[in-house]
Design a protein around this motif. Structure first.
Motif, short mmCIF file in Angstrom:
data_model
loop_
_atom_site.label_atom_id
_atom_site.label_comp_id
_atom_site.label_asym_id
_atom_site.label_seq_id
_atom_site.Cartn_x
_atom_site.Cartn_y
_atom_site.Cartn_z
N LEU A 175 0.87 -1.18 0.00
CA LEU A 175 0.00 0.00 0.00
C LEU A 175 0.91 1.22 0.00
O LEU A 175 1.71 1.42 0.90
CB LEU A 175 -0.90 0.01 1.24
CG LEU A 175 -1.97 1.10 1.30
CD1 LEU A 175 -3.01 0.87 0.20
CD2 LEU A 175 -2.67 1.09 2.67
N ASP A 176 0.80 2.07 -1.09
CA ASP A 176 1.72 3.20 -1.21
C ASP A 176 1.32 4.31 -0.23
O ASP A 176 0.28 4.26 0.44
CB ASP A 176 1.77 3.73 -2.64
CG ASP A 176 0.43 4.25 -3.13
OD1 ASP A 176 -0.35 4.77 -2.29
OD2 ASP A 176 0.14 4.15 -4.32
N GLY A 177 2.15 5.34 -0.20
CA GLY A 177 1.96 6.40 0.78
C GLY A 177 0.70 7.21 0.57
O GLY A 177 0.02 7.58 1.53
N LEU A 178 0.34 7.50 -0.70
CA LEU A 178 -0.85 8.30 -0.96
C LEU A 178 -2.10 7.54 -0.53
O LEU A 178 -3.01 8.11 0.10
CB LEU A 178 -0.92 8.67 -2.44
CG LEU A 178 0.22 9.58 -2.96
CD1 LEU A 178 0.09 9.78 -4.46
CD2 LEU A 178 0.17 10.93 -2.24
N ILE A 202 4.14 14.10 6.98
CA ILE A 202 5.11 14.74 6.10
C ILE A 202 5.52 13.73 5.05
O ILE A 202 6.01 12.64 5.37
CB ILE A 202 6.34 15.22 6.88
CG1 ILE A 202 5.92 16.25 7.95
CG2 ILE A 202 7.38 15.82 5.96
CD1 ILE A 202 7.06 16.71 8.82
N ALA A 203 5.31 14.09 3.79
CA ALA A 203 5.65 13.19 2.69
C ALA A 203 7.15 13.20 2.43
O ALA A 203 7.81 14.23 2.57
CB ALA A 203 4.90 13.62 1.44
N MET A 204 7.68 12.04 2.04
CA MET A 204 9.08 11.92 1.63
C MET A 204 9.10 11.26 0.25
O MET A 204 8.56 10.16 0.08
CB MET A 204 9.87 11.05 2.61
CG MET A 204 9.97 11.60 4.02
SD MET A 204 11.11 10.62 5.05
CE MET A 204 10.32 9.03 5.03
N THR A 205 9.71 11.97 -0.71
CA THR A 205 9.77 11.43 -2.07
C THR A 205 11.01 11.92 -2.78
O THR A 205 11.51 13.01 -2.47
CB THR A 205 8.51 11.83 -2.87
OG1 THR A 205 8.62 11.31 -4.20
CG2 THR A 205 8.36 13.34 -2.92
N ALA A 206 11.50 11.10 -3.68
CA ALA A 206 12.65 11.50 -4.50
C ALA A 206 12.24 12.39 -5.65
O ALA A 206 13.08 13.02 -6.29
CB ALA A 206 13.37 10.27 -5.03
N SER A 207 10.96 12.46 -5.93
CA SER A 207 10.46 13.29 -7.03
C SER A 207 10.42 14.74 -6.58
O SER A 207 10.04 15.04 -5.45
CB SER A 207 9.07 12.83 -7.45
OG SER A 207 8.57 13.67 -8.45
N VAL A 208 10.78 15.65 -7.49
CA VAL A 208 10.82 17.07 -7.12
C VAL A 208 9.90 17.90 -7.99
O VAL A 208 10.01 19.12 -8.02
CB VAL A 208 12.27 17.60 -7.26
CG1 VAL A 208 13.18 16.94 -6.23
CG2 VAL A 208 12.82 17.37 -8.65
N PRO A 216 6.56 19.88 -9.19
CA PRO A 216 5.50 20.57 -8.45
C PRO A 216 4.23 19.75 -8.37
O PRO A 216 3.51 19.81 -7.37
CB PRO A 216 5.30 21.86 -9.24
CG PRO A 216 6.61 22.09 -9.94
CD PRO A 216 7.12 20.72 -10.29
N ALA A 217 3.95 18.98 -9.45
CA ALA A 217 2.72 18.20 -9.44
C ALA A 217 2.73 17.15 -8.33
O ALA A 217 1.69 16.84 -7.74
CB ALA A 217 2.53 17.53 -10.80
N ASP A 218 3.92 16.61 -8.06
CA ASP A 218 4.01 15.62 -6.99
C ASP A 218 3.68 16.25 -5.63
O ASP A 218 3.03 15.63 -4.78
CB ASP A 218 5.42 15.03 -6.94
CG ASP A 218 5.71 14.20 -8.20
OD1 ASP A 218 4.79 13.54 -8.68
OD2 ASP A 218 6.87 14.25 -8.66
N ALA A 234 2.85 18.29 4.82
CA ALA A 234 4.10 18.89 4.36
C ALA A 234 4.79 17.92 3.41
O ALA A 234 4.38 16.76 3.26
CB ALA A 234 5.00 19.23 5.54
N TYR A 235 5.87 18.40 2.81
CA TYR A 235 6.50 17.66 1.72
C TYR A 235 7.99 17.94 1.78
O TYR A 235 8.41 19.10 1.82
CB TYR A 235 5.88 18.15 0.40
CG TYR A 235 6.52 17.61 -0.85
CD1 TYR A 235 5.98 16.51 -1.51
CD2 TYR A 235 7.65 18.23 -1.42
CE1 TYR A 235 6.55 16.04 -2.69
CE2 TYR A 235 8.22 17.76 -2.59
CZ TYR A 235 7.67 16.66 -3.21
OH TYR A 235 8.22 16.19 -4.37
#
Length: 988
Positions: free
Chosen positions: A915-918, A938-944, A946-948, A959-960
């Motif tokens: 089950l993913d984070g979203l 607080i989200a953590m992602t390697a994607s940078v 804006p849509a993410d 937060a992100y």
């Protein structure tokens, strides 16, 4: 007729019968009366408090009263069988036999005898006997009266009289009896001796007026006796037989009056002549002591220009003289006279107005006294120069100390001639003054030498202070000049990391920031060492949790230790208080240095920190820290170099491991400042144990929870002469939705504050730099606080070179915060929130980087991350901040943990298996909607892209942050989401 005659013949017989009846009645009455009288007599005898007995000629009891049985303790039957002589004591029996015979012969007798009771106890009785007839037989009736008490009283009186007579004759005090019409009628021998007579008989019949030395004393004594009847502790002077005086102390009572006046007096007196002489000597001694005290006080406390005159005035008073001179011999053998009596000064010749007399002009009696070092007395008028006062009589005494001439004391013009006693008294005064004057002269000489040395010292001190100021200014300038560009580099790097970057750009910037921070650590080491060496380093004293403080450091170091396969552990003794007061930042600095070194030089095994308590009281505790490793150890000959600056046990270490070589030297200085000591136990190849002790205060109260503060649209004025710093601070505060305005100097700041006040939009926060050209930060703060039209904003100060005493000055001025640049964005955010959330009515502690760290909330955080490397990184960062971390591998585990446990914050990876984070966030928000709760995510992602970011926020995240995660970014987001919320809640 015959018949009649015959009929009248029986008449005498009838008369006889009547007489018989009358006699019988009378007899019966007499018998009744006798019985009554016998009963009365018997009752009377029984009631008598005396013994009543009747004994026969054979010496046996015939009759007795009840009192006999009571006294002798025999029963009636026993007394009936008891011979009389058995009731008489052995020593009285012969007497009693004689007295019994006397009673039989003469009809009576009297005697004193000792009776014996049944228990053989003797009782003295007075016995009176008389001869009586009982039933025709001669008997002796006796009466006994108890005289035991009377005899005891007589004996006591006799003994008392004997004692009185003995006391009277042998007393050391005079005892007398005086009768007004006869004079002295009785006196003991002691009284005669006191008054100088050979016997008391010589004193008899003398009138009191003949031996009272003063008639007024006799008159006073008689008045007191007439008024009070007694004379207590009356002191008077009598005359002995040879007319010499004797002082007595007497106590007298009136024992008989004639009319209203005393007639017979009795009393005692003792000789107090010795006491009187002692008292007189004591009074004289007290006068001398008082005089010496006055003189000594003047000599030791009064300035030179007054001392000699005041001493002279006292001496003239004591010596009853009107003129005088008091002077000293100076280093050039000149008699210096600082003071004469005022009239002598006015009439002194102009030639001697200087009052400095060289040896060649010493003359007259005083000159002779100086030359010969002798005291002289002269009662003849002496020759004086024209214009000088005439001297009729004088005493001149040189002042000597160890036979060295140091001065002169002269008195003159007494109304009567001076006597030898006067010269002796003045000589005693001079003997006392000599050492005091010598000490004064020595002190003056030392004072002159001290002033010369002081002048030299002041000159040297000014040179040293000038050099020290130059050194301090150089240190401050260097700190400012170095930190300012580094602050700009790190700040700009932070701002760049907040922009859209490629992964490669982000990696480069993170590495650049890490390098800058390492450079800052090296610079901080050098500056810290310089501050310690110059005494410019101040220690904070704030409340903190020792367990949290150690946990942060150990968590931060654990990654480095685990990467080498080492065990890293620590143990805190259970008796150590939970909360302490001290400088946790410097404590962490010491521990970080020691534990980092232990990890650096240990290839296998373990590094363990032990904390124990050495001593403790209600307010303070002394802790003993030990850092134990299983590393290579340090040779004994190299250990002495470790705590020296710029020295290492192995000169190749710097090239191999890096470092300034200042770490242990700084630790040593810091431990000393913290009231402890540091030492080492080690052997080559046997590991090392670094020990240090430190003292802390004990703080029983936990820190209060921070208040909730909304920063949106809060106006803040930033004052800094460095453009880069202004830009960084402006962008930081704008990102928090504050309304920042930045100016470059203090004058512009004052104008901006006044304009905002006039516009009705005053600034709530003033963020200013410590060092600025012209008006510096402290001066600006003083002007703002003294101007009522500037609305008194909350003042926070930033500095690039913390100076000794700045913290205390901030507390005195009421400045809210004092922070060192470069400041982390999250620390600044927390400081602003703490400053705005403080209750103005309550006293507040100064906010510093140390207090910020200690006041930070310790959160329970859930981290969802499936990548082991990323999980280790975020775990290390969060534990370094002191938070408790729980790990989850996927979204389903997140839901399970969130529903079963309480968490303050959730770090959620976006891409996870199962089950993913979203999806996990959406599911968690649906579950929370039914319970009315909210867990910040607080989200953590390697994607940078804006849509993410938008997708994360739309899914319900708060937060992100992008990967790789940055320490300051993590800290800032935690602060933004949870830092200002009280325990148990979070700000959305």
């Amino acid at each position: 007729m015959q018949r009649d005659h015959n009929c009248s013949q029986p008449q005498p017989i009838a008369a006889s019968l009547e007489d018989i009846h009358r006699l019988q009645n009378a007899l019966r009455q007499a018998e009744r009366k006798l019985a009554s009288e016998q009963s009365f007599s018997q009752d009377l005898i029984e009631s008598l408090p005396v013994l009543f007995i009747i004994i026969d000629q054979e010496g046996r009891f015939v009759r007795w009263n009840k009192r006999v049985e009571e006294v002798l303790h025999y029963s009636a039957a026993e007394i009936e069988r008891l011979p009389v002589m058995d009731s008489i004591a052995e020593e009285s029996r012969e007497l009693m036999r004689a007295k019994v015979q006397q009673a039989l012969e003469t009809g009576s007798s009297e005697a004193e005898a000792a009776l014996l009771t049944k228990e053989r106890v003797k009782i003295l009785y007075y016995l009176s006997s008389a001869l009586v007839s009982l039933q025709g037989s001669p008997c002796i009736a006796g009466v006994g009266i108890d005289i035991s008490q009377h005899k005891r009283t007589e004996e006591e009186l006799r003994q008392s009289e004997a004692r009185y007579r003995l006391l009277f004759e042998r007393s050391l005090a005079g005892i007398f009896r005086y009768q007004m019409d006869q004079g002295l009628v009785e006196c003991n021998e002691a009284g005669a001796r006191i008054l100088g007579y050979r016997s008391s008989q010589e004193l008899m019949r003398q009138n009191a007026g003949s031996y009272f030395a003063h008639a007024r004393d006799l008159e006073e004594a008689m008045q007191l006796l007439a008024r009070d009847g007694v004379l207590k502790n009356f002191e008077t002077c009598l005359l002995r037989k040879d007319n010499t005086p004797v002082w007595i102390l007497e106590n007298v009572s009136v024992t008989e009056y004639r009319g209203d006046q005393p007639f017979v007096l009795e009393g005692t007196f003792i000789d107090i002549s010795d006491r009187k002489r002692t008292e007189a000597a004591l009074r004289e001694s007290e006068k001398r002591i008082a005089l010496k005290n006055r003189l000594a006080n003047i000599c030791l406390t009064v300035p030179d220009e007054q001392m000699y005159g005041e001493v002279l005035n006292i001496v003239l008073e004591v010596m009853h003289s009107s003129l005088g001179l008091f002077g000293y011999i100076d280093e050039d053998n000149i008699l210096v006279v600082p003071s004469l009596t005022s009239d002598a000064w006015e009439k002194c010749a102009v030639a001697n107005k200087s009052l400095r007399f060289r040896r060649e002009i010493w003359g007259g009696l005083w000159g002779r006294s100086l030359v010969e070092k002798k005291a002289f007395c002269c009662n003849q008028p002496g020759k004086v120069p024209e214009g000088h006062l005439a001297i009729n009589r004088c005493l001149s005494v040189p002042v000597l100390h160890n036979d060295a001439l140091i001065g002169l004391l002269l008195v003159a013009n007494k109304t009567t001639d001076y006597e030898e006693a006067d010269l002796e008294r003045l000589s005693r005064i001079v003997e006392f003054l000599a050492p005091v004057l010598h000490a004064r002269l020595q002190r003056d000489a030392q004072e002159r030498a001290r002033k010369r040395a002081e002048a030299d010292l002041i000159q040297a001190k000014e040179l040293a202070e000038s050099a020290n100021r130059a050194k301090s200014e150089f240190l401050a300038n260097m700190s400012h000049e170095i930190r300012t560009p580094i602050s700009g580099v790190l700040g700009m790097t932070d701002l760049a990391l907040d922009t859209d970057l490629t992964s490669e750009q982000r990696e480069y910037l993170v590495m650049a920031k890490q390098s800058g921070e390492q450079l800052l650590e090296v610079i901080n080491d050098i500056l810290d060492f310089s501050k310690v060496e110059s005494g410019k380093l101040d220690l904070e004293c704030i409340e903190f949790s020792l367990a949290d403080c150690l946990a942060q450091e150990m968590n931060a170091l654990s990654l480095r230790a685990h990467s080498k396969g080492l065990e890293l552990a620590y143990r805190i003794a259970s008796d150590i208080p939970e909360r302490l007061a001290g400088d946790p930042s410097r404590l962490r600095q010491i521990l970080l240095n020691l534990i980092s070194n232990a990890i650096k030089f240990t290839d296998r095994g373990e590094v363990v920190l032990y904390v124990d308590q050495d001593s403790c009281d209600e307010k303070n505790v002394e802790l003993h820290f030990r850092v134990v490793d299983t590393g290579v150890g340090i040779p004994a000959d190299k250990q002495a170099l470790l705590f020296q600056a710029f020295a290492q046990a192995d000169t190749s270490i710097t090239r191999k491991f890096g470092g300034t070589g200042l770490g242990l030297a700084i630790c040593s200085r810091l431990v000393t400042l913290m009231g402890g000591r540091i030492w080492l136990e080690s052997g080559e190849g046997a590991g090392s144990t670094f020990h240090f002790t430190s003292r802390f205060g004990v703080d029983p109260a936990p820190p209060p929870a921070p208040a909730v503060v909304d920063l949106r649209q809060v106006p803040i004025l930033i004052v800094d002469d460095n453009a880069t710093n202004r830009r960084i601070l402006t962008e930081y505060t704008a990102a928090w939705d504050m309304r920042p305005v930045a100016v470059e100097n203090s004058q512009a700041a004052l104008e901006t504050l006044r304009s905002a006040h006039c516009a009705g939009l005053p600034f709530r926060v003033l963020l200013l730099d410590r060092r600025m050209p012209g008006i510096d930060g402290f001066t600006l703060a003083e002007r703002v606080q003294s101007d009522p039209q500037l609305a008194q904003p909350i003042i926070m100060m930033l500095t690039s070179d913390g100076q000794r005493g700045d913290g205390a000055r901030c507390r005195e001025m009421g400045i809210c915060a004092y922070l060192v640049k470069p400041i982390h964005k999250a620390d600044l955010l927390r400081a602003v929130r703490l400053a705005l959330g403080h209750d103005p009515g309550q006293p507040s502690a100064l906010i510093t980087r140390h207090s910020l760290r200690e006041s930070r909330r310790k959160l329970s955080i859930l981290v969802a991350e499936d990548n082991p490397v990323n999980r280790t990184v975020i775990l290390s960062l969060l534990q370094k901040l002191g938070h408790t971390v729980t790990l989850a591998d996927d979204g389903r585990q997140v839901l399970t943990l969130a529903e079963s446990q309480h968490f303050d914050l959730l770090f959620m990876d976006i891409q996870m298996p199962k089950l993913d984070g979203l999806s996990a966030t959406a599911e968690l928000r649906r579950w929370e909607s039914g319970r009315g709760s909210h867990l910040p995510i607080i989200a953590m992602t390697a994607s940078v892209l804006p849509a993410d970011r938008e997708r994360c926020l739309a899914a319900g995240m708060d937060a992100y942050i992008s990967k790789p995660v940055d320490f300051d970014v993590v800290q800032e987001e935690i602060e933004r989401c949870c830092g200002a919320a009280p325990q148990g809640s979070a700000e959305n």
